[in-house]
Design a protein around this motif. Structure first.
Motif, PDB file in Angstrom:
ATOM      1  N   GLY A  51       0.777  -1.221   0.000  1.00  0.00           N
ATOM      2  CA  GLY A  51       0.000   0.000   0.000  1.00  0.00           C
ATOM      3  C   GLY A  51       0.812   1.275   0.000  1.00  0.00           C
ATOM      4  O   GLY A  51       0.277   2.348  -0.274  1.00  0.00           O
ATOM      5  N   LEU A  52       2.090   1.177   0.303  1.00  0.00           N
ATOM      6  CA  LEU A  52       2.954   2.367   0.361  1.00  0.00           C
ATOM      7  C   LEU A  52       4.030   2.355  -0.714  1.00  0.00           C
ATOM      8  O   LEU A  52       4.713   3.359  -0.922  1.00  0.00           O
ATOM      9  CB  LEU A  52       3.612   2.470   1.736  1.00  0.00           C
ATOM     10  CG  LEU A  52       2.646   2.664   2.904  1.00  0.00           C
ATOM     11  CD1 LEU A  52       3.405   2.627   4.223  1.00  0.00           C
ATOM     12  CD2 LEU A  52       1.886   3.983   2.768  1.00  0.00           C
ATOM     13  N   GLY A  53       4.217   1.247  -1.364  1.00  0.00           N
ATOM     14  CA  GLY A  53       5.183   1.177  -2.452  1.00  0.00           C
ATOM     15  C   GLY A  53       6.618   1.220  -1.973  1.00  0.00           C
ATOM     16  O   GLY A  53       6.934   0.893  -0.827  1.00  0.00           O
TER      17      GLY A  53
ATOM     18  N   SER B  70       4.066 -10.343  -0.904  1.00  0.00           N
ATOM     19  CA  SER B  70       3.136  -9.379  -1.471  1.00  0.00           C
ATOM     20  C   SER B  70       3.796  -8.019  -1.534  1.00  0.00           C
ATOM     21  O   SER B  70       4.386  -7.568  -0.581  1.00  0.00           O
ATOM     22  CB  SER B  70       1.880  -9.304  -0.623  1.00  0.00           C
ATOM     23  OG  SER B  70       1.062  -8.229  -1.051  1.00  0.00           O
ATOM     24  N   VAL B  71       3.694  -7.379  -2.668  1.00  0.00           N
ATOM     25  CA  VAL B  71       4.298  -6.072  -2.805  1.00  0.00           C
ATOM     26  C   VAL B  71       3.267  -4.970  -2.773  1.00  0.00           C
ATOM     27  O   VAL B  71       3.610  -3.806  -2.831  1.00  0.00           O
ATOM     28  CB  VAL B  71       5.141  -5.962  -4.091  1.00  0.00           C
ATOM     29  CG1 VAL B  71       6.244  -6.995  -4.079  1.00  0.00           C
ATOM     30  CG2 VAL B  71       4.279  -6.131  -5.321  1.00  0.00           C
ATOM     31  N   GLY B  72       2.013  -5.304  -2.703  1.00  0.00           N
ATOM     32  CA  GLY B  72       1.033  -4.228  -2.670  1.00  0.00           C
ATOM     33  C   GLY B  72      -0.358  -4.765  -2.449  1.00  0.00           C
ATOM     34  O   GLY B  72      -0.664  -5.906  -2.754  1.00  0.00           O
ATOM     35  N   LEU B  73      -1.173  -3.942  -1.862  1.00  0.00           N
ATOM     36  CA  LEU B  73      -2.570  -4.282  -1.678  1.00  0.00           C
ATOM     37  C   LEU B  73      -3.398  -3.415  -2.594  1.00  0.00           C
ATOM     38  O   LEU B  73      -3.146  -2.226  -2.730  1.00  0.00           O
ATOM     39  CB  LEU B  73      -2.963  -4.040  -0.219  1.00  0.00           C
ATOM     40  CG  LEU B  73      -2.259  -4.899   0.827  1.00  0.00           C
ATOM     41  CD1 LEU B  73      -2.658  -4.465   2.218  1.00  0.00           C
ATOM     42  CD2 LEU B  73      -2.553  -6.367   0.616  1.00  0.00           C
TER      43      LEU B  73
ATOM     44  N   THR C  47      11.338   8.200  -7.716  1.00  0.00           N
ATOM     45  CA  THR C  47      10.045   8.129  -7.053  1.00  0.00           C
ATOM     46  C   THR C  47       9.196   7.126  -7.808  1.00  0.00           C
ATOM     47  O   THR C  47       8.989   7.274  -9.017  1.00  0.00           O
ATOM     48  CB  THR C  47       9.367   9.511  -7.043  1.00  0.00           C
ATOM     49  OG1 THR C  47      10.198  10.428  -6.338  1.00  0.00           O
ATOM     50  CG2 THR C  47       8.013   9.428  -6.358  1.00  0.00           C
ATOM     51  N   PHE C  48       8.718   6.125  -7.098  1.00  0.00           N
ATOM     52  CA  PHE C  48       8.023   5.013  -7.723  1.00  0.00           C
ATOM     53  C   PHE C  48       6.512   5.177  -7.646  1.00  0.00           C
ATOM     54  O   PHE C  48       5.978   5.668  -6.651  1.00  0.00           O
ATOM     55  CB  PHE C  48       8.407   3.699  -7.032  1.00  0.00           C
ATOM     56  CG  PHE C  48       9.795   3.243  -7.355  1.00  0.00           C
ATOM     57  CD1 PHE C  48      10.889   3.740  -6.674  1.00  0.00           C
ATOM     58  CD2 PHE C  48      10.013   2.309  -8.362  1.00  0.00           C
ATOM     59  CE1 PHE C  48      12.182   3.330  -6.981  1.00  0.00           C
ATOM     60  CE2 PHE C  48      11.298   1.892  -8.667  1.00  0.00           C
ATOM     61  CZ  PHE C  48      12.368   2.402  -7.978  1.00  0.00           C
ATOM     62  N   GLY C  49       5.839   4.725  -8.706  1.00  0.00           N
ATOM     63  CA  GLY C  49       4.407   4.595  -8.665  1.00  0.00           C
ATOM     64  C   GLY C  49       4.022   3.385  -7.835  1.00  0.00           C
ATOM     65  O   GLY C  49       4.881   2.603  -7.395  1.00  0.00           O
ATOM     66  N   GLN C  50       2.723   3.202  -7.645  1.00  0.00           N
ATOM     67  CA  GLN C  50       2.254   2.125  -6.779  1.00  0.00           C
ATOM     68  C   GLN C  50       2.348   0.757  -7.442  1.00  0.00           C
ATOM     69  O   GLN C  50       2.391  -0.259  -6.760  1.00  0.00           O
ATOM     70  CB  GLN C  50       0.808   2.391  -6.355  1.00  0.00           C
ATOM     71  CG  GLN C  50       0.681   3.529  -5.352  1.00  0.00           C
ATOM     72  CD  GLN C  50       1.445   3.244  -4.073  1.00  0.00           C
ATOM     73  OE1 GLN C  50       1.211   2.252  -3.398  1.00  0.00           O
ATOM     74  NE2 GLN C  50       2.403   4.108  -3.738  1.00  0.00           N
ATOM     75  N   GLY C  51       2.354   0.736  -8.748  1.00  0.00           N
ATOM     76  CA  GLY C  51       2.493  -0.538  -9.440  1.00  0.00           C
ATOM     77  C   GLY C  51       1.189  -1.063 -10.019  1.00  0.00           C
ATOM     78  O   GLY C  51       0.097  -0.695  -9.577  1.00  0.00           O
TER      79      GLY C  51
END
Lengths: 112, 115
Positions: free
Chosen positions: A40-42, B3-6, B104-108
């Protein structure tokens, strides 16, 4: 083979016990950086270094220290880890600041 | 895997289709953009980059398009394969400014390729 090596790959530790995550690169890159990745925060930058003995804070530096005594190594130090530092950590390197990073394989840290 | 993102945006395609992954960036001063691919349990892997003096750049099976007017970046993958399944991140950098090389990375976006 060009690579960025992080150790350890996995680490479970207790609150307050100092730890160091190592990062080493064999590409003679000037620029090195640490990121943490959280759901959720990347990916967020913790610290970076533009060359030997030159380091500066990224976006989330609180609770972390780094050093750059040699060009190839950029360790991340947690003097007193807390549970909110449980995360996936990546070391990244680049020839200079104007290029994309090469990332290490990551360190999964759990602080209990 | 880790998991890299929700609740990341997702894209599901059939093997052999073309895929388009989009990204909106935030800083109009950014002058360097990169797409990364992250497979489960691995670090982000460089795919392709583009500098702000270009609108389009092609690699092997991948094309990046940059629209500076609307601050939009896209990644096109031709003939998508099951091995392309991963999370894709865009990243921006103001290499000539004071950000000192911070990406700066986007959320994916999660890409799933069905055989």
């Amino acid at each position: 083979e060009a690579q960025v090596t992080q150790n350890p790959r996995y680490l479970i530790t207790v609150t307050g016990k100092k730890l160091t995550v190592t990062c080493s690169q064999n590409m003679n890159h000037e620029y090195m950086s640490w990121y943490r990745q959280d759901p959720g925060l990347g990916l967020r930058q913790i610290y970076y270094s533009m060359n030997v003995e030159v380091t500066d804070k990224g976006d989330v530096p609180e609770g972390y220290k780094v050093s750059r005594k040699e060009k190839r190594n950029f360790p991340l130090i947690l003097e007193s880890p807390s549970p909110n530092q449980t995360s996936l950590y990546f070391c990244a390197t680049a020839p200079t600041r104007a290029y994309g990073y090469t990332f290490g394989s990551g360190t999964r840290l759990t602080v209990v | 895997g880790e998991s890299v993102g929700l609740h990341l945006p997702t894209l599901s395609v059939q093997e052999g289709d073309n895929s388009i992954i989009n990204c909106a960036y935030s800083n109009s001063a950014s002058d360097y953009f990169i797409w990364y691919k992250q497979e489960s349990g691995k670090g982000p892997q460089f795919i392709i980059d583009i500098r702000s003096n270009m609108d389009k750049r092609q690699g092997q099976r991948v094309t990046v398009l940059l629209n500076k007017t609307v601050k939009h970046l896209s990644l096109q993958i031709a003939a998508t394969q099951p091995g392309d399944s991963a999370v894709y991140f865009c990243a921006e950098n103001n290499a000539g400014g004071t950000s000192y090389g911070k990406l700066t990375f986007g959320q994916g976006t999660i890409l799933t390729v069905h055989p």
